[in-house]
Motif scaffolding. Structure first.
Motif, PDB file in Angstrom:
ATOM      1  N   ASP A 221       0.823  -1.223   0.000  1.00 58.01           N
ATOM      2  CA  ASP A 221       0.000   0.000   0.000  1.00 58.01           C
ATOM      3  C   ASP A 221       0.853   1.268   0.000  1.00 58.01           C
ATOM      4  N   ALA A 222       1.808   1.335   0.912  1.00 56.74           N
ATOM      5  CA  ALA A 222       2.632   2.551   1.017  1.00 56.74           C
ATOM      6  C   ALA A 222       3.445   2.746  -0.260  1.00 56.74           C
ATOM      7  N   ILE A 223       4.028   1.666  -0.753  1.00 55.38           N
ATOM      8  CA  ILE A 223       4.849   1.770  -1.970  1.00 55.38           C
ATOM      9  C   ILE A 223       4.003   2.261  -3.138  1.00 55.38           C
ATOM     10  N   ARG A 224       2.788   1.725  -3.277  1.00 53.56           N
ATOM     11  CA  ARG A 224       1.918   2.184  -4.378  1.00 53.56           C
ATOM     12  C   ARG A 224       1.648   3.691  -4.269  1.00 53.56           C
ATOM     13  N   ARG A 225       1.364   4.140  -3.050  1.00 54.94           N
ATOM     14  CA  ARG A 225       1.085   5.579  -2.877  1.00 54.94           C
ATOM     15  C   ARG A 225       2.306   6.423  -3.205  1.00 54.94           C
ATOM     16  N   ILE A 226       3.451   5.971  -2.722  1.00 48.23           N
ATOM     17  CA  ILE A 226       4.685   6.737  -2.972  1.00 48.23           C
ATOM     18  C   ILE A 226       4.964   6.811  -4.469  1.00 48.23           C
ATOM     19  N   VAL A 227       4.861   5.670  -5.148  1.00 48.80           N
ATOM     20  CA  VAL A 227       5.160   5.633  -6.583  1.00 48.80           C
ATOM     21  C   VAL A 227       4.207   6.548  -7.346  1.00 48.80           C
ATOM     22  N   MET A 228       2.915   6.500  -6.967  1.00 47.09           N
ATOM     23  CA  MET A 228       1.934   7.327  -7.674  1.00 47.09           C
ATOM     24  C   MET A 228       2.212   8.809  -7.512  1.00 47.09           C
ATOM     25  N   GLN A 229       2.613   9.190  -6.282  1.00 46.10           N
ATOM     26  CA  GLN A 229       2.783  10.618  -6.003  1.00 46.10           C
ATOM     27  C   GLN A 229       4.162  11.149  -6.393  1.00 46.10           C
ATOM     28  N   ALA A 230       5.133  10.234  -6.548  1.00 45.73           N
ATOM     29  CA  ALA A 230       6.526  10.692  -6.644  1.00 45.73           C
ATOM     30  C   ALA A 230       6.826  11.484  -7.907  1.00 45.73           C
ATOM     31  N   GLN A 231       6.202  11.061  -9.014  1.00 43.44           N
ATOM     32  CA  GLN A 231       6.651  11.617 -10.285  1.00 43.44           C
ATOM     33  C   GLN A 231       6.565  13.149 -10.334  1.00 43.44           C
ATOM     34  N   GLN A 232       5.510  13.681  -9.742  1.00 43.79           N
ATOM     35  CA  GLN A 232       5.354  15.142  -9.820  1.00 43.79           C
ATOM     36  C   GLN A 232       6.363  15.894  -8.953  1.00 43.79           C
ATOM     37  N   HIS A 233       7.064  15.161  -8.072  1.00 41.20           N
ATOM     38  CA  HIS A 233       8.061  15.814  -7.208  1.00 41.20           C
ATOM     39  C   HIS A 233       9.494  15.599  -7.699  1.00 41.20           C
ATOM     40  N   LEU A 234       9.661  14.733  -8.710  1.00 43.05           N
ATOM     41  CA  LEU A 234      11.018  14.405  -9.151  1.00 43.05           C
ATOM     42  C   LEU A 234      11.505  15.387 -10.217  1.00 43.05           C
ATOM     43  N   ALA A 235      12.747  15.797 -10.068  1.00 47.03           N
ATOM     44  CA  ALA A 235      13.387  16.610 -11.111  1.00 47.03           C
ATOM     45  C   ALA A 235      13.618  15.720 -12.329  1.00 47.03           C
ATOM     46  N   ASP A 247      10.685 -10.588  -2.261  1.00 46.49           N
ATOM     47  CA  ASP A 247       9.854 -11.164  -3.312  1.00 46.49           C
ATOM     48  C   ASP A 247       8.903 -10.122  -3.940  1.00 46.49           C
ATOM     49  N   GLN A 248       9.189  -8.848  -3.688  1.00 45.05           N
ATOM     50  CA  GLN A 248       8.282  -7.800  -4.181  1.00 45.05           C
ATOM     51  C   GLN A 248       8.836  -7.024  -5.367  1.00 45.05           C
ATOM     52  N   GLY A 249      10.027  -7.382  -5.832  1.00 41.03           N
ATOM     53  CA  GLY A 249      10.698  -6.607  -6.874  1.00 41.03           C
ATOM     54  C   GLY A 249       9.827  -6.378  -8.092  1.00 41.03           C
ATOM     55  N   ALA A 250       9.236  -7.464  -8.621  1.00 45.83           N
ATOM     56  CA  ALA A 250       8.449  -7.347  -9.850  1.00 45.83           C
ATOM     57  C   ALA A 250       7.249  -6.437  -9.620  1.00 45.83           C
ATOM     58  N   SER A 251       6.536  -6.615  -8.504  1.00 43.07           N
ATOM     59  CA  SER A 251       5.358  -5.775  -8.229  1.00 43.07           C
ATOM     60  C   SER A 251       5.745  -4.324  -8.080  1.00 43.07           C
ATOM     61  N   VAL A 252       6.859  -4.063  -7.414  1.00 45.46           N
ATOM     62  CA  VAL A 252       7.273  -2.670  -7.209  1.00 45.46           C
ATOM     63  C   VAL A 252       7.638  -2.044  -8.546  1.00 45.46           C
ATOM     64  N   ARG A 253       8.332  -2.789  -9.372  1.00 45.07           N
ATOM     65  CA  ARG A 253       8.749  -2.220 -10.663  1.00 45.07           C
ATOM     66  C   ARG A 253       7.561  -1.983 -11.590  1.00 45.07           C
ATOM     67  N   THR A 254       6.556  -2.825 -11.528  1.00 50.58           N
ATOM     68  CA  THR A 254       5.411  -2.593 -12.412  1.00 50.58           C
ATOM     69  C   THR A 254       4.525  -1.477 -11.868  1.00 50.58           C
ATOM     70  N   ALA A 255       4.632  -1.192 -10.574  1.00 49.26           N
ATOM     71  CA  ALA A 255       3.877  -0.067 -10.000  1.00 49.26           C
ATOM     72  C   ALA A 255       4.512   1.246 -10.391  1.00 49.26           C
ATOM     73  N   GLN A 256       5.682   1.146 -11.002  1.00 53.48           N
ATOM     74  CA  GLN A 256       6.519   2.316 -11.174  1.00 53.48           C
ATOM     75  C   GLN A 256       6.417   2.980 -12.531  1.00 53.48           C
ATOM     76  N   PRO A 257       6.071   4.258 -12.569  1.00 53.34           N
ATOM     77  CA  PRO A 257       6.121   4.950 -13.855  1.00 53.34           C
ATOM     78  C   PRO A 257       7.559   5.347 -14.179  1.00 53.34           C
ATOM     79  N   GLY A 258       7.811   5.648 -15.424  1.00 54.20           N
ATOM     80  CA  GLY A 258       9.132   6.152 -15.801  1.00 54.20           C
ATOM     81  C   GLY A 258      10.118   5.046 -16.091  1.00 54.20           C
ATOM     82  N   ARG A 259      11.357   5.434 -16.256  1.00 56.73           N
ATOM     83  CA  ARG A 259      12.394   4.462 -16.592  1.00 56.73           C
ATOM     84  C   ARG A 259      12.774   3.640 -15.372  1.00 56.73           C
ATOM     85  N   LEU A 260      13.119   2.401 -15.586  1.00 56.98           N
ATOM     86  CA  LEU A 260      13.353   1.508 -14.454  1.00 56.98           C
ATOM     87  C   LEU A 260      14.776   0.993 -14.446  1.00 56.98           C
TER      88      LEU A 260
END
Ligand code: GLN
Length: 272
Positions: A221-235, A247-260
């Motif tokens: 839950d926390a990771i999803r929220r962080i990933v969703m909100q992060a992009q607008q704060h990143l330079a 065992d969460q690597g794949a889920s975290v990476r697919t939750a992630q927008p942008g380059r990985l």
């Protein structure tokens, strides 16, 4: 025969036996607790094994030993834990900083630009990550957030004791707490354990705040929220680095927008 006060050496032997069934490191634990009782270093115990304890010291030591025997983490009993060679005060208000989180610090340092950068550490707890980064990069401005005011008070004390003045502390929920600006680096060791995980029944985690460990039914839950909100704060070209379960690597990476980037074992990262 007059009753002999117990010595450092005899107490350590007895304490090691007491802790044998309840700790993976009974001898080390006994030494740390006795050193704490005497307000001395562990090496003192080896230099002065025949030192006798007075009754107050004996009572204090036995009380710490009993708490340890019931599973209380050593770091909460001593109030201290080393992270990135910084001695941090810790309390049950925060997670105990883990050695594996030093990997996150290492990876963040590798990716920071050479010039001064704006960095965020979300859910700073004791301040471990923020203070480690600030100690290595005093030219950078570091914002450390936490929703727990108790945790932030502790993190502030750690900053003051370590004489780190480049970290600012903000109360609030993940990225909502951040001052406006574009961040070159956002790091977080968020809670990532699933609520029903059997891992929560053993060891130190039983005594740590659930809010620092558990995040929803799948832990993400926390990771999803962080990933969703992060992009607008990143330079542009900025990094989001997250610690997560093995065992969460794949889920975290697919939750992630942008380059990985998939270069790390336990740390997910994505670049804006
Ligand atoms: N950032 C802190 C640490 O890594 C606290 C993390 C947490 O509470 N989940 O130790």
């Amino acid at each position: 025969m007059a009753h002999q006060a117990p010595t450092v050496a005899s107490l350590l032997r007895a304490a090691e036996r007491t802790l044998a069934g309840c700790s993976d490191s009974p001898r080390l634990d006994a030494e740390l607790l006795l050193a704490q009782t005497l307000q001395r270093s562990r090496s003192y115990l080896y230099s002065w094994p025949e030192t006798q304890l007075n009754t107050t010291q004996q009572a204090l030591f036995q009380a710490l030993l009993q708490r340890r025997a019931k599973g209380e983490p050593i770091a909460y009993l001593t109030g201290r834990r080393e992270f990135w060679s910084l001695e941090l005060e810790v309390s049950p208000a925060t997670l105990i900083p883990r050695p594996e989180t030093e990997l996150l610090v290492e990876q963040a340092l590798l990716r920071l630009p050479a010039q001064p950068a704006l960095i965020a550490d979300l859910g700073t707890g004791s301040g471990a990550i923020a203070l480690a980064l600030a100690s290595e990069r005093p030219d950078c401005r570091v914002i450390a957030t936490d929703y727990s005011t108790e945790a932030l008070a502790l993190a502030r004390r750690n900053a003051a004791r370590l004489q780190v003045s480049t970290v600012e502390f903000c109360t609030g929920d993940w990225l909502a707490a951040l001052p406006a600006g574009l961040y070159q680096m956002i790091v977080s060791n968020p809670p990532y354990i699933a609520a029903s995980s059997p891992y929560l029944q053993h060891g130190d985690v039983r005594f740590e705040p659930a809010g620092a460990l558990v995040s929803g039914t799948d832990g993400l839950d926390a990771i999803r929220r962080i990933v969703m909100q992060a992009q607008q704060h990143l330079a542009p070209g900025g990094w989001l680095l997250l610690e997560h379960g093995f065992d969460q690597g794949a889920s975290v990476r697919t939750a992630q927008p942008g380059r990985l980037s998939d270069s790390q074992h336990r740390n997910g990262s994505g670049r804006a």
